[in-house]
Design a protein around this motif. Structure first.
Motif, PDB file in Angstrom:
ATOM      1  N   ILE A 105      -5.833  -9.353   4.368  1.00  0.00           N
ATOM      2  CA  ILE A 105      -5.210 -10.642   4.693  1.00  0.00           C
ATOM      3  C   ILE A 105      -3.931 -10.417   5.494  1.00  0.00           C
ATOM      4  O   ILE A 105      -3.702 -11.054   6.517  1.00  0.00           O
ATOM      5  CB  ILE A 105      -4.878 -11.409   3.388  1.00  0.00           C
ATOM      6  N   GLN A 106      -3.092  -9.517   4.997  1.00  0.00           N
ATOM      7  CA  GLN A 106      -1.780  -9.324   5.627  1.00  0.00           C
ATOM      8  C   GLN A 106      -1.933  -8.693   7.007  1.00  0.00           C
ATOM      9  O   GLN A 106      -2.684  -7.739   7.177  1.00  0.00           O
ATOM     10  CB  GLN A 106      -0.891  -8.454   4.741  1.00  0.00           C
ATOM     11  N   GLN A 107      -1.219  -9.253   7.959  1.00  0.00           N
ATOM     12  CA  GLN A 107      -1.317  -8.819   9.352  1.00  0.00           C
ATOM     13  C   GLN A 107      -0.001  -8.241   9.840  1.00  0.00           C
ATOM     14  O   GLN A 107       1.046  -8.754   9.487  1.00  0.00           O
ATOM     15  CB  GLN A 107      -1.722 -10.011  10.223  1.00  0.00           C
ATOM     16  N   PRO A 108       0.004  -7.191  10.630  1.00  0.00           N
ATOM     17  CA  PRO A 108      -1.203  -6.484  11.086  1.00  0.00           C
ATOM     18  C   PRO A 108      -1.868  -5.691   9.956  1.00  0.00           C
ATOM     19  O   PRO A 108      -3.017  -5.347  10.062  1.00  0.00           O
ATOM     20  CB  PRO A 108      -0.677  -5.548  12.185  1.00  0.00           C
ATOM     21  N   HIS A 109      -1.117  -5.400   8.895  1.00  0.00           N
ATOM     22  CA  HIS A 109      -1.699  -4.721   7.731  1.00  0.00           C
ATOM     23  C   HIS A 109      -0.685  -4.819   6.600  1.00  0.00           C
ATOM     24  O   HIS A 109       0.477  -5.163   6.834  1.00  0.00           O
ATOM     25  CB  HIS A 109      -2.043  -3.262   8.058  1.00  0.00           C
ATOM     26  N   PRO A 110      -1.081  -4.532   5.380  1.00  0.00           N
ATOM     27  CA  PRO A 110      -0.122  -4.603   4.271  1.00  0.00           C
ATOM     28  C   PRO A 110       1.047  -3.643   4.493  1.00  0.00           C
ATOM     29  O   PRO A 110       0.894  -2.624   5.182  1.00  0.00           O
ATOM     30  CB  PRO A 110      -0.965  -4.149   3.060  1.00  0.00           C
ATOM     31  N   PRO A 111       2.211  -3.985   3.924  1.00  0.00           N
ATOM     32  CA  PRO A 111       3.356  -3.065   4.054  1.00  0.00           C
ATOM     33  C   PRO A 111       3.013  -1.727   3.406  1.00  0.00           C
ATOM     34  O   PRO A 111       2.208  -1.675   2.476  1.00  0.00           O
ATOM     35  CB  PRO A 111       4.472  -3.766   3.285  1.00  0.00           C
ATOM     36  N   ILE A 112       3.650  -0.681   3.927  1.00  0.00           N
ATOM     37  CA  ILE A 112       3.288   0.664   3.453  1.00  0.00           C
ATOM     38  C   ILE A 112       4.520   1.402   2.927  1.00  0.00           C
ATOM     39  O   ILE A 112       5.569   1.420   3.581  1.00  0.00           O
ATOM     40  CB  ILE A 112       2.608   1.467   4.588  1.00  0.00           C
ATOM     41  N   HIS A 113       4.374   1.948   1.750  1.00  0.00           N
ATOM     42  CA  HIS A 113       5.420   2.779   1.159  1.00  0.00           C
ATOM     43  C   HIS A 113       4.884   4.203   1.061  1.00  0.00           C
ATOM     44  O   HIS A 113       3.740   4.414   0.672  1.00  0.00           O
ATOM     45  CB  HIS A 113       5.797   2.278  -0.238  1.00  0.00           C
ATOM     46  N   ILE A 114       5.732   5.141   1.418  1.00  0.00           N
ATOM     47  CA  ILE A 114       5.308   6.536   1.402  1.00  0.00           C
ATOM     48  C   ILE A 114       6.146   7.301   0.378  1.00  0.00           C
ATOM     49  O   ILE A 114       7.351   7.458   0.561  1.00  0.00           O
ATOM     50  CB  ILE A 114       5.511   7.200   2.796  1.00  0.00           C
ATOM     51  N   PRO A 115       5.534   7.772  -0.689  1.00  0.00           N
ATOM     52  CA  PRO A 115       6.297   8.606  -1.616  1.00  0.00           C
ATOM     53  C   PRO A 115       6.487   9.997  -1.024  1.00  0.00           C
ATOM     54  O   PRO A 115       5.576  10.523  -0.384  1.00  0.00           O
ATOM     55  CB  PRO A 115       5.400   8.684  -2.861  1.00  0.00           C
ATOM     56  N   GLY A 116       7.647  10.549  -1.222  1.00  0.00           N
ATOM     57  CA  GLY A 116       7.902  11.882  -0.679  1.00  0.00           C
ATOM     58  C   GLY A 116       8.827  12.671  -1.575  1.00  0.00           C
ATOM     59  O   GLY A 116       9.463  12.119  -2.471  1.00  0.00           O
ATOM     60  N   TYR A 123       7.862   2.421   7.751  1.00  0.00           N
ATOM     61  CA  TYR A 123       7.371   2.463   6.382  1.00  0.00           C
ATOM     62  C   TYR A 123       8.570   2.755   5.470  1.00  0.00           C
ATOM     63  O   TYR A 123       9.540   3.369   5.898  1.00  0.00           O
ATOM     64  CB  TYR A 123       6.332   3.568   6.184  1.00  0.00           C
ATOM     65  N   SER A 124       8.449   2.311   4.228  1.00  0.00           N
ATOM     66  CA  SER A 124       9.530   2.593   3.294  1.00  0.00           C
ATOM     67  C   SER A 124       9.325   3.969   2.672  1.00  0.00           C
ATOM     68  O   SER A 124       8.226   4.309   2.253  1.00  0.00           O
ATOM     69  CB  SER A 124       9.565   1.521   2.211  1.00  0.00           C
ATOM     70  N   ALA A 138       0.837  -1.202   0.000  1.00  0.00           N
ATOM     71  CA  ALA A 138       0.000   0.000   0.000  1.00  0.00           C
ATOM     72  C   ALA A 138       0.870   1.248   0.000  1.00  0.00           C
ATOM     73  O   ALA A 138       1.924   1.286   0.636  1.00  0.00           O
ATOM     74  CB  ALA A 138      -0.910  -0.008   1.224  1.00  0.00           C
ATOM     75  N   GLY A 139       0.425   2.253  -0.704  1.00  0.00           N
ATOM     76  CA  GLY A 139       1.145   3.526  -0.711  1.00  0.00           C
ATOM     77  C   GLY A 139       0.241   4.649  -0.264  1.00  0.00           C
ATOM     78  O   GLY A 139      -0.922   4.711  -0.658  1.00  0.00           O
ATOM     79  N   PHE A 140       0.772   5.518   0.579  1.00  0.00           N
ATOM     80  CA  PHE A 140      -0.002   6.664   1.078  1.00  0.00           C
ATOM     81  C   PHE A 140       0.724   7.968   0.785  1.00  0.00           C
ATOM     82  O   PHE A 140       1.441   8.475   1.636  1.00  0.00           O
ATOM     83  CB  PHE A 140      -0.199   6.565   2.595  1.00  0.00           C
ATOM     84  N   PRO A 141       0.568   8.521  -0.400  1.00  0.00           N
ATOM     85  CA  PRO A 141       1.216   9.814  -0.637  1.00  0.00           C
ATOM     86  C   PRO A 141       0.436  10.969  -0.004  1.00  0.00           C
ATOM     87  O   PRO A 141      -0.798  10.910   0.048  1.00  0.00           O
ATOM     88  CB  PRO A 141       1.194   9.952  -2.168  1.00  0.00           C
ATOM     89  N   VAL A 142       1.165  11.974   0.446  1.00  0.00           N
ATOM     90  CA  VAL A 142       0.495  13.224   0.810  1.00  0.00           C
ATOM     91  C   VAL A 142      -0.086  13.800  -0.479  1.00  0.00           C
ATOM     92  O   VAL A 142      -1.125  14.429  -0.487  1.00  0.00           O
ATOM     93  CB  VAL A 142       1.489  14.215   1.458  1.00  0.00           C
ATOM     94  N   GLY A 143       0.584  13.492  -1.582  1.00  0.00           N
ATOM     95  CA  GLY A 143       0.099  13.951  -2.891  1.00  0.00           C
ATOM     96  C   GLY A 143       0.783  15.229  -3.304  1.00  0.00           C
ATOM     97  O   GLY A 143       1.203  16.014  -2.461  1.00  0.00           O
ATOM     98  N   THR A 144       0.881  15.434  -4.601  1.00  0.00           N
ATOM     99  CA  THR A 144       1.469  16.687  -5.069  1.00  0.00           C
ATOM    100  C   THR A 144       0.499  17.823  -4.787  1.00  0.00           C
ATOM    101  O   THR A 144      -0.700  17.599  -4.600  1.00  0.00           O
ATOM    102  CB  THR A 144       1.695  16.651  -6.588  1.00  0.00           C
ATOM    103  N   SER A 145       1.036  19.021  -4.815  1.00  0.00           N
ATOM    104  CA  SER A 145       0.172  20.185  -4.622  1.00  0.00           C
ATOM    105  C   SER A 145      -0.837  20.304  -5.763  1.00  0.00           C
ATOM    106  O   SER A 145      -1.977  20.728  -5.561  1.00  0.00           O
ATOM    107  CB  SER A 145       1.028  21.449  -4.538  1.00  0.00           C
ATOM    108  N   MET A 146      -0.419  19.870  -6.959  1.00  0.00           N
ATOM    109  CA  MET A 146      -1.342  19.947  -8.104  1.00  0.00           C
ATOM    110  C   MET A 146      -2.582  19.085  -7.842  1.00  0.00           C
ATOM    111  O   MET A 146      -3.710  19.538  -7.990  1.00  0.00           O
ATOM    112  CB  MET A 146      -0.656  19.437  -9.394  1.00  0.00           C
ATOM    113  N   ASP A 147      -2.342  17.838  -7.460  1.00  0.00           N
ATOM    114  CA  ASP A 147      -3.460  16.930  -7.230  1.00  0.00           C
ATOM    115  C   ASP A 147      -4.262  17.332  -5.992  1.00  0.00           C
ATOM    116  O   ASP A 147      -5.479  17.470  -6.032  1.00  0.00           O
ATOM    117  CB  ASP A 147      -2.940  15.499  -7.002  1.00  0.00           C
ATOM    118  N   THR A 148      -3.517  17.462  -4.883  1.00  0.00           N
ATOM    119  CA  THR A 148      -4.162  17.583  -3.577  1.00  0.00           C
ATOM    120  C   THR A 148      -4.833  18.938  -3.382  1.00  0.00           C
ATOM    121  O   THR A 148      -5.964  19.017  -2.906  1.00  0.00           O
ATOM    122  CB  THR A 148      -3.111  17.337  -2.476  1.00  0.00           C
TER     123      THR A 148
END
Lengths: 421, 260
Positions: free
Chosen positions: A187-198, A213-214, A126-136
């Protein structure tokens, strides 16, 4: 090393004079340039290429989220990932978006990611970006100075939704939910691995370190220019006394083009690289950073949006400039291997997001480059970091896969349920 | 009498404010660009009034304030400042974003404001006259939006700026991020937070002042305010843009004088 074949899904029909006649590829791009009928082929070709990369042996295939954007026609990566989850097996699915500050309530993300993890059999990264300013900010209207606070709250809610087994109340500032009780759960416990773009925010470094997180730097300007930023990250890892410096704590995106020889690479890919840098990255500077989006601490470190074009702009860069300066790694398998090894070692990065499809590259060329990479480059780079060969904290943990297209027997279904518990 | 930069404590955050002059008490709320001790308009205003001009948290050298997130927070904070300064029923004047805040203050506490001056205030929105996106505007594009005399305005805005110096540029970016970051909480992406449905609560004698060639908040918005605030009076000033305060200071002060 872990290799993810990553696709931005650019629109390949931007006209030759796009730069001259359009203010920006992003936010207010002319909608008439999008042809829904042609997009049918474009989307399906890109899906084919992602599936092809899985067949070639990449560790994962990756998708991301952008809005109102000519170089990324993937506003919902979950839709693409859902299609891919059915047509692939074993390969990881990196969904480097959802931009969680954009969803109200973000339990929707917890639910959809859980669905993807269940459908794919635990293959979601899973990836959780803050997002670019353009998108967000500019496309989705989030208030710049409050974006990070909202992001943090969305993150806390999603993790709690994934890891709490009983219904709970969540009294956030942006989310008031009396009953949170997601169904399904991952399924994955405790939760899927998380990658954070920055893009160099100190706060994001800390967030990744605190949560294991990566941290992924999704750059278009290549590994040489990324050195200072990634050094900043590793310096922070050291300052914060992280328990280890596993290279899998970091990811990096790199444009890669492989051919039989260096000369052939230039001949085959030059025009597509040029298309990407001169049309796809043509972003109006006023959209690059809404004031307040980037924190003061980060501005003071000198990290500015990579979408603010370099001095002189990309249009002045020749193929030689682009390859020598590392924006693009292109050439024979041996040239590419050498440069990627240098990338991995100098940036200390274990997760490589390979941008193998570039700009308006046609299917056949992309498959050729992808195959050469998978066969002649990837195997030689697998073991760049032998000390961390067993580090699987940042990768998915699939269960045994059901055969696509066939419903499991009752016995098999019981085993699957058992494995997930 | 010159303006001085002072500090007053409020419940959430210490607030910096400019003070100077003598006469009736007048509180001035600045626009998204902020206010400086050297402000031409405020100094002229101080020749006639006892002026207090508080800086919003994050502006100038003032502290930022994480607790202030939305329009109600900003409005109540502004009342906290008036209380902290121990002012009773001052003439309340605001320019642009400051006008929006002043109008909200008057709507939320109609018995505490009897004289209100709104200088091309933000706060209303019409789809048929969309206001330019201030937050996506490059610095070099600003004078065209802000001034009637673009050339003179450019000189005013760029006086003393050396954007080619990286150190200066960083300071500039930090200032911009702090100030417009704060402003964004009530102006981004559309400077409308429901003021239109609260204008009827305003009981103050109200003067609206507008530059005829305002391109940031076009004069068509004046009519929305005039219609919304019973008995309000509109003074439109020719050959002036959004920064009518700088371009026609005397006429603006004269218009505010109708509240005396």
């Amino acid at each position: 090393m872990k290799f993810t074949w990553f696709n931005l899904m650019p629109w390949p029909y931007l006209p030759d004079d796009f730069r001259e006649k359009n203010r920006s590829v992003w936010v207010d791009i002319d909608q008439r340039l999008f042809d829904p009928v042609k997009s049918h082929e474009v989307y399906n070709t890109y899906l084919d290429l992602l599936e092809y990369a899985a067949e070639c042996g990449f560790d994962a295939i990756g998708v991301n989220e952008h809005h109102q954007n000519g170089y990324g026609i993937m506003p919902s990566p979950n839709i693409i990932a859902a299609a891919l989850s059915r047509r692939t097996k074993d390969v990881g699915l990196v969904v480097l978006g959802n931009s969680i500050a954009l969803y109200n309530p973000p339990v929707r993300v917890a639910e959809e990611f859980a669905m993807l993890d269940c459908i794919s059999g635990g293959r979601l990264i899973a990836g959780f970006p803050v997002g670019t300013s353009m998108d967000t900010n500019f496309c989705y209207g989030q208030i710049p100075a409050l974006t990070r606070e909202k992001y943090q709250e969305a993150h806390d809610l999603i993790i709690k939704a994934w890891t709490t087994r009983d219904p709970f109340a969540f009294n956030g500032r942006y989310n008031k939910l009396r009953h949170v009780n997601i169904w399904p759960r991952p399924i994955q416990q405790p939760h899927p691995p998380i990658h954070i773009p920055g893009g160099g925010s100190v706060e994001t470094y800390d967030f990744c370190i605190d949560n294991t997180y990566s941290y992924s730097y999704l750059s278009f300007s290549g590994y040489i220019r990324a050195k200072a930023l990634m050094d900043g990250y590793w310096k922070r890892v050291a300052e914060r006394n992280a328990p280890d410096t596993s290279p899998y704590r970091a990811g990096f995106a790199q444009t890669i083009c492989v051919a039989d020889t260096d000369a052939e690479a230039e001949k085959l890919y030059k025009e597509h690289v040029d298309y990407f840098y001169n049309r796809c990255l043509h972003v109006y500077p006023g959209f690059a950073d809404a004031p307040g989006y980037r924190t003061i601490k980060t501005i003071q470190t000198g990290a500015l949006s990579q979408y603010a074009p370099p001095v002189g702009g990309y249009s002045k860069l020749t193929w030689k400039d682009l390859t020598e300066q590392g924006h693009v790694i292109a050439g024979s398998p041996e040239t590419v291997r050498q440069r990627l090894e240098e990338l991995a070692r100098t940036l200390h990065v274990g997760n490589l997001f390979c941008l193998m499809h570039v700009g308006n590259m046609p299917r056949e060329k992309c498959m050729y480059s992808t195959k050469l990479f998978a066969e002649k480059v990837m195997p030689k780079l697998r073991n760049v970091f032998p000390d961390y060969a067993d580090d699987d904290r940042f990768w998915c943990h699939p269960i045994s896969q059901v055969k696509p297209g066939s419903l499991p027997t009752e016995k098999k279904a019981m085993e699957t349920v058992g494995a997930a518990r | 009498m010159a303006l001085e930069l002072k500090t007053v404590a409020t419940p959430h955050v210490p607030v910096r404010y400019l003070e100077g002059g003598s006469g009736q008490t007048l509180v001035f709320l600045h626009g998204a660009g902020g206010a400086l001790v050297s402000d031409i308009f405020l100094n002229k205003l101080a020749e006639k009034y006892h002026v207090y001009a508080p800086l919003l948290p994050g502006y100038g050298d003032s502290e930022e304030c994480g607790e202030i997130r939305d329009m109600l927070d900003v409005t109540l904070h502004s009342w906290d400042v008036i209380e902290a300064l121990r002012l009773k029923n001052p003439i309340l004047v605001g320019h642009s974003m400051g006008g929006m805040i002043a109008a909200e203050m008057a709507a939320i506490a109609p018995h505490d404001v009897t004289r209100l001056g709104l200088i091309c205030p933000a706060g209303l929105w019409r789809d048929d006259h969309p206001i330019p996106d201030l937050f996506a505007t490059m610095p070099f594009e600003m004078p065209r939006l802000l001034f009637h005399d673009v050339e003179a305005g450019t000189k005013l805005l760029t006086a003393g700026l050396t954007l080619s110096d990286p150190k200066f540029l960083q300071t500039y970016l930090v200032t911009n991020a702090r100030q417009l970051g704060m402003a964004g909480k009530i102006l981004f992406p559309i400077p409308e937070r429901g003021l239109g449905q609260r204008l009827y609560r305003i009981r103050a004698k109200t003067i609206l002042v507008w530059g005829d060639s305002d391109k940031l908040i076009p004069p068509v918005y004046a009519h929305g305010f005039k219609k919304g605030i019973a008995g309000s009076e509109l003074v439109s000033i020719p050959e002036a843009g959004h920064m009518v305060t700088l371009e026609k200071s005397d006429q603006v002060i004269q218009a505010i004088g109708r509240l005396d």
